[in-house]
Design a protein around this motif. Structure first.
Motif, mmCIF file in Angstrom:
data_model
loop_
_atom_site.group_PDB
_atom_site.id
_atom_site.type_symbol
_atom_site.label_atom_id
_atom_site.label_comp_id
_atom_site.label_asym_id
_atom_site.label_seq_id
_atom_site.Cartn_x
_atom_site.Cartn_y
_atom_site.Cartn_z
ATOM 1 N N GLY A 96 0.782 -1.237 0.000
ATOM 2 C CA GLY A 96 0.000 0.000 0.000
ATOM 3 C C GLY A 96 0.809 1.280 0.000
ATOM 4 O O GLY A 96 0.221 2.370 0.037
ATOM 5 N N MET A 97 2.142 1.219 -0.062
ATOM 6 C CA MET A 97 2.951 2.425 -0.081
ATOM 7 C C MET A 97 2.980 3.031 -1.480
ATOM 8 O O MET A 97 2.786 2.329 -2.482
ATOM 9 C CB MET A 97 4.375 2.125 0.402
ATOM 10 N N ASP A 98 3.231 4.323 -1.550
ATOM 11 C CA ASP A 98 3.282 5.039 -2.820
ATOM 12 C C ASP A 98 4.531 4.634 -3.601
ATOM 13 O O ASP A 98 5.646 4.678 -3.063
ATOM 14 C CB ASP A 98 3.278 6.541 -2.562
ATOM 15 N N ALA A 99 4.358 4.252 -4.866
ATOM 16 C CA ALA A 99 5.479 3.784 -5.679
ATOM 17 C C ALA A 99 6.504 4.877 -5.918
ATOM 18 O O ALA A 99 7.700 4.588 -6.080
ATOM 19 C CB ALA A 99 4.972 3.245 -7.013
ATOM 20 N N ALA A 100 6.070 6.148 -5.953
ATOM 21 C CA ALA A 100 6.976 7.250 -6.239
ATOM 22 C C ALA A 100 7.521 7.902 -4.974
ATOM 23 O O ALA A 100 8.306 8.856 -5.066
ATOM 24 C CB ALA A 100 6.264 8.307 -7.099
ATOM 25 N N SER A 101 7.152 7.397 -3.803
ATOM 26 C CA SER A 101 7.587 8.015 -2.547
ATOM 27 C C SER A 101 9.059 7.720 -2.265
ATOM 28 O O SER A 101 9.559 6.609 -2.509
ATOM 29 C CB SER A 101 6.732 7.496 -1.388
ATOM 30 N N GLY A 102 9.750 8.732 -1.750
ATOM 31 C CA GLY A 102 11.148 8.537 -1.370
ATOM 32 C C GLY A 102 11.296 7.560 -0.221
ATOM 33 O O GLY A 102 12.315 6.870 -0.113
ATOM 34 N N TRP A 103 10.297 7.483 0.652
ATOM 35 C CA TRP A 103 10.362 6.555 1.780
ATOM 36 C C TRP A 103 10.266 5.106 1.304
ATOM 37 O O TRP A 103 10.882 4.214 1.897
ATOM 38 C CB TRP A 103 9.258 6.867 2.787
ATOM 39 N N THR A 104 9.505 4.872 0.226
ATOM 40 C CA THR A 104 9.425 3.520 -0.336
ATOM 41 C C THR A 104 10.792 3.082 -0.859
ATOM 42 O O THR A 104 11.241 1.956 -0.615
ATOM 43 C CB THR A 104 8.398 3.474 -1.476
ATOM 44 N N TRP A 105 11.471 3.998 -1.570
ATOM 45 C CA TRP A 105 12.803 3.678 -2.090
ATOM 46 C C TRP A 105 13.835 3.616 -0.963
ATOM 47 O O TRP A 105 14.777 2.818 -1.021
ATOM 48 C CB TRP A 105 13.216 4.711 -3.130
ATOM 49 N N THR A 106 13.673 4.412 0.076
ATOM 50 C CA THR A 106 14.589 4.359 1.224
ATOM 51 C C THR A 106 14.497 3.003 1.918
ATOM 52 O O THR A 106 15.518 2.379 2.238
ATOM 53 C CB THR A 106 14.265 5.479 2.228
ATOM 54 N N LEU A 107 13.265 2.533 2.112
ATOM 55 C CA LEU A 107 13.085 1.210 2.721
ATOM 56 C C LEU A 107 13.632 0.110 1.811
ATOM 57 O O LEU A 107 14.105 -0.924 2.297
ATOM 58 C CB LEU A 107 11.608 0.968 3.022
ATOM 59 N N SER A 108 13.572 0.336 0.499
ATOM 60 C CA SER A 108 14.133 -0.647 -0.434
ATOM 61 C C SER A 108 15.651 -0.721 -0.292
ATOM 62 O O SER A 108 16.239 -1.816 -0.367
ATOM 63 C CB SER A 108 13.768 -0.269 -1.876
ATOM 64 N N ILE A 109 16.298 0.433 -0.085
ATOM 65 C CA ILE A 109 17.749 0.451 0.139
ATOM 66 C C ILE A 109 18.089 -0.247 1.448
ATOM 67 O O ILE A 109 19.057 -1.020 1.528
ATOM 68 C CB ILE A 109 18.265 1.899 0.135
ATOM 69 N N ILE A 110 17.295 -0.001 2.493
ATOM 70 C CA ILE A 110 17.516 -0.678 3.779
ATOM 71 C C ILE A 110 17.329 -2.186 3.623
ATOM 72 O O ILE A 110 18.083 -2.990 4.197
ATOM 73 C CB ILE A 110 16.575 -0.108 4.849
ATOM 74 N N GLY A 111 16.341 -2.594 2.835
ATOM 75 C CA GLY A 111 16.145 -4.013 2.556
ATOM 76 C C GLY A 111 17.341 -4.619 1.856
ATOM 77 O O GLY A 111 17.734 -5.763 2.127
ATOM 78 N N LEU A 112 17.958 -3.847 0.945
ATOM 79 C CA LEU A 112 19.176 -4.303 0.268
ATOM 80 C C LEU A 112 20.291 -4.561 1.273
ATOM 81 O O LEU A 112 21.003 -5.569 1.188
ATOM 82 C CB LEU A 112 19.601 -3.251 -0.753
ATOM 83 N N VAL A 113 20.429 -3.664 2.247
ATOM 84 C CA VAL A 113 21.451 -3.837 3.290
ATOM 85 C C VAL A 113 21.203 -5.125 4.071
ATOM 86 O O VAL A 113 22.125 -5.911 4.326
ATOM 87 C CB VAL A 113 21.452 -2.633 4.251
ATOM 88 N N ILE A 114 19.947 -5.357 4.453
ATOM 89 C CA ILE A 114 19.610 -6.537 5.260
ATOM 90 C C ILE A 114 19.951 -7.813 4.501
ATOM 91 O O ILE A 114 20.518 -8.762 5.064
ATOM 92 C CB ILE A 114 18.124 -6.504 5.648
ATOM 93 N N VAL A 115 19.629 -7.851 3.199
ATOM 94 C CA VAL A 115 19.902 -9.050 2.397
ATOM 95 C C VAL A 115 21.405 -9.302 2.298
ATOM 96 O O VAL A 115 21.880 -10.429 2.514
ATOM 97 C CB VAL A 115 19.284 -8.906 0.985
ATOM 98 N N ILE A 116 22.167 -8.262 1.971
ATOM 99 C CA ILE A 116 23.616 -8.426 1.798
ATOM 100 C C ILE A 116 24.283 -8.808 3.107
ATOM 101 O O ILE A 116 25.103 -9.738 3.170
ATOM 102 C CB ILE A 116 24.234 -7.136 1.220
ATOM 103 N N ARG A 117 23.929 -8.110 4.199
ATOM 104 C CA ARG A 117 24.593 -8.387 5.471
ATOM 105 C C ARG A 117 24.176 -9.734 6.051
ATOM 106 O O ARG A 117 24.990 -10.405 6.692
ATOM 107 C CB ARG A 117 24.290 -7.269 6.462
#
Length: 320
Positions: free
Chosen positions: A30-51
């Motif tokens: 339900g988050m906005d596709a164009a929201s910066g917070w959606t992309w910020t959480l995606s970057i944090i998710g990238l960190v979690i996967v790699i680490r």
């Protein structure tokens, strides 16, 4: 495509694909596709996967570091043995004996840097992805697994008024430049401070007294101040998205080290003594620590039983 771009292409594709998967997942929630917070959480998710994928490597790093600490006395003896000998044969013999020591203790100087070396290609790939967003958006291209529409969304995304693709060095004169400058400075301070605190708590709590006196420790003390300074200066060129990634991964490292220091401390360190005291207060036995040398079992020499004197047997005489 240059040689470096060719090497980085698969890493860029993996990084962009993981970000896209997380982005689509948050949009599904339900988050906005164009929201910066959606992309910020995606970057944090990238960190979690790699680490999370690097946890087994991190355990090997701990063992390697503790192996390096345990062989410091042997290395000092070796250095004294070849002190003043500069001929080629002596240097070669010293190198061979050092390699034998590393093999004996199951470690090497490069294993301690392995998680950082593995993570760096992904960091550079993320930097290239975020740094190329604006050009790809204007040229109508995609980046890695990100389509052109996703690139446009990311290019226009912002948090607290700061575009994720902007950096402190290139933020002046652009839209929301004040927010870019303020947020970049805050993120750079958080990034360098978390890195400094992580290294400081290792040196103050999780090293034995013998390791603190070694030449290796003098190098560590120098790196304690050099690395945060390098990342702090380099951070002015990092896009906001890269600063989010690096700050998040530093916070992960800080939490990971806190867990290791509390639960799996280095033998002989203040943290190991504190763990022993906590377990003693609870009436629990002390468990073997990670990387601790196991005491070799003493073989019991069997004591030969005294030979029992055999009683002479009476021969049956024939009856006359």
């Amino acid at each position: 495509m240059g040689f470096f771009d060719t090497i980085m292409f698969p890493f860029k594709w993996v990084v962009s694909w993981i970000m896209w998967i997380f982005h689509e997942g948050f949009v599904f929630l339900g988050m906005d596709a164009a929201s910066g917070w959606t992309w910020t959480l995606s970057i944090i998710g990238l960190v979690i996967v790699i680490r999370a994928a690097l946890i087994p490597v991190f355990v090997k790093q701990i063992k390697a570091q503790r192996g390096m600490q345990s062989l410091q006395p042997d290395l000092r003896k070796l250095q004294q043995k070849y002190k003043g000998k500069t001929d080629q044969l002596s240097r070669q013999a010293m190198t061979q004996e050092q390699m034998a020591l590393y093999k004996k203790h199951g470690t090497n100087p490069f294993a301690a840097c392995l998680p950082m070396l593995i993570q760096m290609p992904f960091f550079f790939a993320l930097f290239q992805v975020l740094n190329g967003v604006s050009n790809a958006s204007s040229d109508g291209e995609g980046i890695g697994a990100l389509s052109h529409d996703a690139v446009v969304q990311f290019d226009e995304a912002s948090i607290l008024g700061a575009p994720l693709s902007s950096s402190l060095l290139h933020g002046f004169g652009t839209e929301g430049h004040t927010s870019v400058v303020v947020l970049s400075i805050i993120m750079i301070i958080a990034m360098t401070a978390s890195q400094f605190i992580t290294q400081k708590q290792i040196m103050s709590k999780n090293m034995s007294e013998e390791a603190l006196q070694s030449p290796f420790m003098r190098q560590q003390k120098m790196m304690l101040y050099v690395l945060p300074l390098v990342f702090g200066i380099g951070g002015i060129n990092f896009p906001i998205g890269v600063l989010i990634y690096w700050t998040t991964t530093n916070l992960w490292t800080m939490g990971q080290q806190f867990f290791v220091i509390r639960r799996m401390p280095t033998p002989g360190s203040p943290a190991a003594k504190a763990l022993a005291e906590r377990r003693a207060r609870k009436g629990l036995p002390m468990m073997p620590l990670l990387g601790e040398k196991k005491s070799e079992p003493v073989e019991e020499v069997p004591v030969p039983a005294k030979a029992q004197r055999q009683q002479p047997q009476r021969k049956n005489r024939k009856k006359r």
